[in-house]
Design a protein around this motif. Structure first.
Motif, PDB file in Angstrom:
ATOM      1  N   MET A  18     -38.292  13.760  21.434  1.00 42.61           N
ATOM      2  CA  MET A  18     -38.343  14.835  21.045  1.00 42.61           C
ATOM      3  C   MET A  18     -37.561  15.030  19.680  1.00 42.61           C
ATOM      4  O   MET A  18     -36.620  14.606  19.501  1.00 42.61           O
ATOM      5  CB  MET A  18     -37.502  15.930  21.850  1.00 42.61           C
ATOM      6  N   PRO A  19     -38.209  15.643  18.522  1.00 43.20           N
ATOM      7  CA  PRO A  19     -37.744  15.771  17.335  1.00 43.20           C
ATOM      8  C   PRO A  19     -36.298  16.576  17.228  1.00 43.20           C
ATOM      9  O   PRO A  19     -36.145  17.379  18.039  1.00 43.20           O
ATOM     10  CB  PRO A  19     -38.500  16.696  16.478  1.00 43.20           C
ATOM     11  N   ARG A  20     -35.293  16.076  16.399  1.00 44.89           N
ATOM     12  CA  ARG A  20     -34.148  16.517  16.417  1.00 44.89           C
ATOM     13  C   ARG A  20     -34.005  18.040  16.095  1.00 44.89           C
ATOM     14  O   ARG A  20     -33.495  19.036  16.708  1.00 44.89           O
ATOM     15  CB  ARG A  20     -33.392  15.868  15.312  1.00 44.89           C
ATOM     16  N   TRP A  21     -35.255  18.606  15.304  1.00 41.74           N
ATOM     17  CA  TRP A  21     -35.080  19.972  14.904  1.00 41.74           C
ATOM     18  C   TRP A  21     -35.364  20.830  16.218  1.00 41.74           C
ATOM     19  O   TRP A  21     -34.757  21.736  16.477  1.00 41.74           O
ATOM     20  CB  TRP A  21     -36.169  20.378  14.004  1.00 41.74           C
ATOM     21  N   VAL A  22     -36.141  20.451  17.117  1.00 40.29           N
ATOM     22  CA  VAL A  22     -36.445  20.980  18.352  1.00 40.29           C
ATOM     23  C   VAL A  22     -34.889  21.072  19.234  1.00 40.29           C
ATOM     24  O   VAL A  22     -35.185  22.326  19.802  1.00 40.29           O
ATOM     25  CB  VAL A  22     -37.556  20.558  19.263  1.00 40.29           C
ATOM     26  N   LYS A  23     -34.379  19.930  19.179  1.00 44.25           N
ATOM     27  CA  LYS A  23     -33.151  20.113  19.758  1.00 44.25           C
ATOM     28  C   LYS A  23     -32.123  21.022  19.408  1.00 44.25           C
ATOM     29  O   LYS A  23     -31.500  21.768  20.135  1.00 44.25           O
ATOM     30  CB  LYS A  23     -32.573  18.494  19.991  1.00 44.25           C
ATOM     31  N   VAL A  24     -32.141  20.985  18.069  1.00 41.13           N
ATOM     32  CA  VAL A  24     -31.044  21.781  17.325  1.00 41.13           C
ATOM     33  C   VAL A  24     -31.491  23.454  17.689  1.00 41.13           C
ATOM     34  O   VAL A  24     -30.492  23.976  17.976  1.00 41.13           O
ATOM     35  CB  VAL A  24     -30.750  21.470  15.719  1.00 41.13           C
ATOM     36  N   LEU A  25     -32.469  23.740  17.447  1.00 36.75           N
ATOM     37  CA  LEU A  25     -33.130  25.037  17.646  1.00 36.75           C
ATOM     38  C   LEU A  25     -32.940  25.504  19.102  1.00 36.75           C
ATOM     39  O   LEU A  25     -32.304  26.635  19.400  1.00 36.75           O
ATOM     40  CB  LEU A  25     -34.610  25.106  17.310  1.00 36.75           C
ATOM     41  N   GLY A  26     -33.275  24.655  20.122  1.00 35.33           N
ATOM     42  CA  GLY A  26     -32.881  24.932  21.334  1.00 35.33           C
ATOM     43  C   GLY A  26     -31.416  25.249  21.683  1.00 35.33           C
ATOM     44  O   GLY A  26     -31.151  26.119  22.653  1.00 35.33           O
ATOM     45  N   LEU A  27     -30.703  24.464  21.177  1.00 37.09           N
ATOM     46  CA  LEU A  27     -29.288  24.650  21.044  1.00 37.09           C
ATOM     47  C   LEU A  27     -28.759  25.718  20.769  1.00 37.09           C
ATOM     48  O   LEU A  27     -27.880  26.518  21.309  1.00 37.09           O
ATOM     49  CB  LEU A  27     -28.286  23.214  20.755  1.00 37.09           C
ATOM     50  N   LEU A  28     -29.213  26.221  19.590  1.00 31.28           N
ATOM     51  CA  LEU A  28     -28.836  27.550  18.727  1.00 31.28           C
ATOM     52  C   LEU A  28     -29.235  28.579  19.606  1.00 31.28           C
ATOM     53  O   LEU A  28     -28.643  29.577  19.652  1.00 31.28           O
ATOM     54  CB  LEU A  28     -29.255  27.402  17.550  1.00 31.28           C
ATOM     55  N   LEU A  29     -30.233  28.593  20.117  1.00 33.86           N
ATOM     56  CA  LEU A  29     -30.993  29.576  21.142  1.00 33.86           C
ATOM     57  C   LEU A  29     -30.174  29.825  22.319  1.00 33.86           C
ATOM     58  O   LEU A  29     -29.766  30.891  22.598  1.00 33.86           O
ATOM     59  CB  LEU A  29     -32.590  29.456  21.432  1.00 33.86           C
ATOM     60  N   LEU A  30     -29.738  28.712  23.037  1.00 32.18           N
ATOM     61  CA  LEU A  30     -28.959  28.715  24.087  1.00 32.18           C
ATOM     62  C   LEU A  30     -27.672  29.373  23.841  1.00 32.18           C
ATOM     63  O   LEU A  30     -27.091  30.059  24.600  1.00 32.18           O
ATOM     64  CB  LEU A  30     -28.911  27.379  24.819  1.00 32.18           C
ATOM     65  N   LEU A  31     -27.198  28.824  22.852  1.00 27.85           N
ATOM     66  CA  LEU A  31     -25.717  29.464  22.237  1.00 27.85           C
ATOM     67  C   LEU A  31     -25.913  31.020  21.987  1.00 27.85           C
ATOM     68  O   LEU A  31     -24.891  31.828  22.243  1.00 27.85           O
ATOM     69  CB  LEU A  31     -25.200  28.631  21.170  1.00 27.85           C
ATOM     70  N   LEU A  32     -26.937  31.546  21.399  1.00 21.32           N
ATOM     71  CA  LEU A  32     -27.065  32.863  21.185  1.00 21.32           C
ATOM     72  C   LEU A  32     -27.278  33.677  22.533  1.00 21.32           C
ATOM     73  O   LEU A  32     -26.723  34.719  22.735  1.00 21.32           O
ATOM     74  CB  LEU A  32     -28.214  32.976  20.187  1.00 21.32           C
ATOM     75  N   VAL A  33     -28.034  33.192  23.391  1.00 23.54           N
ATOM     76  CA  VAL A  33     -28.411  34.012  24.700  1.00 23.54           C
ATOM     77  C   VAL A  33     -27.014  33.987  25.410  1.00 23.54           C
ATOM     78  O   VAL A  33     -26.545  34.932  25.944  1.00 23.54           O
ATOM     79  CB  VAL A  33     -29.314  33.158  25.611  1.00 23.54           C
ATOM     80  N   VAL A  34     -26.082  32.935  25.453  1.00 25.17           N
ATOM     81  CA  VAL A  34     -24.817  32.895  26.009  1.00 25.17           C
ATOM     82  C   VAL A  34     -23.840  33.929  25.306  1.00 25.17           C
ATOM     83  O   VAL A  34     -23.041  34.575  25.979  1.00 25.17           O
ATOM     84  CB  VAL A  34     -24.145  31.436  26.196  1.00 25.17           C
ATOM     85  N   ALA A  35     -23.857  34.124  24.256  1.00 24.86           N
ATOM     86  CA  ALA A  35     -23.191  34.839  23.327  1.00 24.86           C
ATOM     87  C   ALA A  35     -23.266  36.292  23.624  1.00 24.86           C
ATOM     88  O   ALA A  35     -22.640  37.046  23.905  1.00 24.86           O
ATOM     89  CB  ALA A  35     -23.166  34.672  21.795  1.00 24.86           C
ATOM     90  N   VAL A  36     -24.777  36.604  23.779  1.00 26.14           N
ATOM     91  CA  VAL A  36     -25.070  37.817  24.036  1.00 26.14           C
ATOM     92  C   VAL A  36     -24.669  38.315  25.462  1.00 26.14           C
ATOM     93  O   VAL A  36     -24.270  39.420  25.748  1.00 26.14           O
ATOM     94  CB  VAL A  36     -26.625  38.221  23.739  1.00 26.14           C
ATOM     95  N   ALA A  37     -24.988  37.361  26.549  1.00 22.03           N
ATOM     96  CA  ALA A  37     -24.667  37.822  27.756  1.00 22.03           C
ATOM     97  C   ALA A  37     -23.357  37.860  27.746  1.00 22.03           C
ATOM     98  O   ALA A  37     -22.842  38.786  28.605  1.00 22.03           O
ATOM     99  CB  ALA A  37     -24.974  36.576  28.676  1.00 22.03           C
ATOM    100  N   ALA A  38     -22.229  37.119  27.422  1.00 21.21           N
ATOM    101  CA  ALA A  38     -20.611  37.345  27.367  1.00 21.21           C
ATOM    102  C   ALA A  38     -20.484  38.639  26.582  1.00 21.21           C
ATOM    103  O   ALA A  38     -19.492  39.355  27.259  1.00 21.21           O
ATOM    104  CB  ALA A  38     -20.026  36.040  26.550  1.00 21.21           C
ATOM    105  N   LEU A  39     -21.080  38.900  25.451  1.00 16.40           N
ATOM    106  CA  LEU A  39     -20.718  40.380  25.056  1.00 16.40           C
ATOM    107  C   LEU A  39     -21.199  41.525  26.171  1.00 16.40           C
ATOM    108  O   LEU A  39     -20.354  42.561  26.139  1.00 16.40           O
ATOM    109  CB  LEU A  39     -21.382  40.551  23.665  1.00 16.40           C
ATOM    110  N   HIS A  40     -22.263  41.332  26.459  1.00 15.65           N
ATOM    111  CA  HIS A  40     -22.815  42.218  27.597  1.00 15.65           C
ATOM    112  C   HIS A  40     -21.874  42.512  28.799  1.00 15.65           C
ATOM    113  O   HIS A  40     -21.451  43.623  29.147  1.00 15.65           O
ATOM    114  CB  HIS A  40     -24.322  41.939  27.932  1.00 15.65           C
ATOM    115  N   ALA A  41     -21.351  41.232  29.217  1.00 15.06           N
ATOM    116  CA  ALA A  41     -20.600  41.210  30.495  1.00 15.06           C
ATOM    117  C   ALA A  41     -19.043  41.787  30.360  1.00 15.06           C
ATOM    118  O   ALA A  41     -18.424  42.325  31.152  1.00 15.06           O
ATOM    119  CB  ALA A  41     -20.359  39.842  30.852  1.00 15.06           C
ATOM    120  N   THR A  42     -18.797  41.673  29.025  1.00 12.61           N
ATOM    121  CA  THR A  42     -17.299  42.216  28.716  1.00 12.61           C
ATOM    122  C   THR A  42     -17.359  43.672  28.316  1.00 12.61           C
ATOM    123  O   THR A  42     -16.119  44.272  27.946  1.00 12.61           O
ATOM    124  CB  THR A  42     -16.689  41.427  27.670  1.00 12.61           C
ATOM    125  N   GLY A  43     -18.531  44.068  28.062  1.00 12.14           N
ATOM    126  CA  GLY A  43     -18.582  45.746  27.916  1.00 12.14           C
ATOM    127  C   GLY A  43     -18.564  45.931  26.145  1.00 12.14           C
ATOM    128  O   GLY A  43     -18.543  47.056  25.749  1.00 12.14           O
TER     129      GLY A  43
END
Length: 69
Positions: A18-43
């Motif tokens: 898998m190309p490195r840019w695909v791994k980096v993009l996937g990791l950034l998207l995962l971090l964004l989803v986790v951050a939004v979920a954490a903000l939503h969970a904390t109100g």
């Protein structure tokens, strides 16, 4: 015994990596989803109807501050 056919002795190549840019993009998207979920969970959500009127910390009912007479 018969000699093995040329097709059966052929080695298969490993799958392409898998190309490195695909791994980096996937990791950034995962971090964004986790951050939004954490903000939503904390109100501390990332927006909503009450945020436009400054009602995020109130009971949720909008009451006008000045009534035109």
């Amino acid at each position: 015994m018969t000699d093995p056919s040329p097709d059966s002795t052929r080695r298969t190549e490993p799958a392409p990596r898998m190309p490195r840019w695909v791994k980096v993009l996937g990791l950034l998207l995962l971090l964004l989803v986790v951050a939004v979920a954490a903000l939503h969970a904390t109100g501390n959500g990332v927006g909503g109807p009450g945020d436009h009127f400054g009602l995020a910390s109130t009971s949720g009912h909008w009451e006008p501050t000045a009534v035109a007479r």
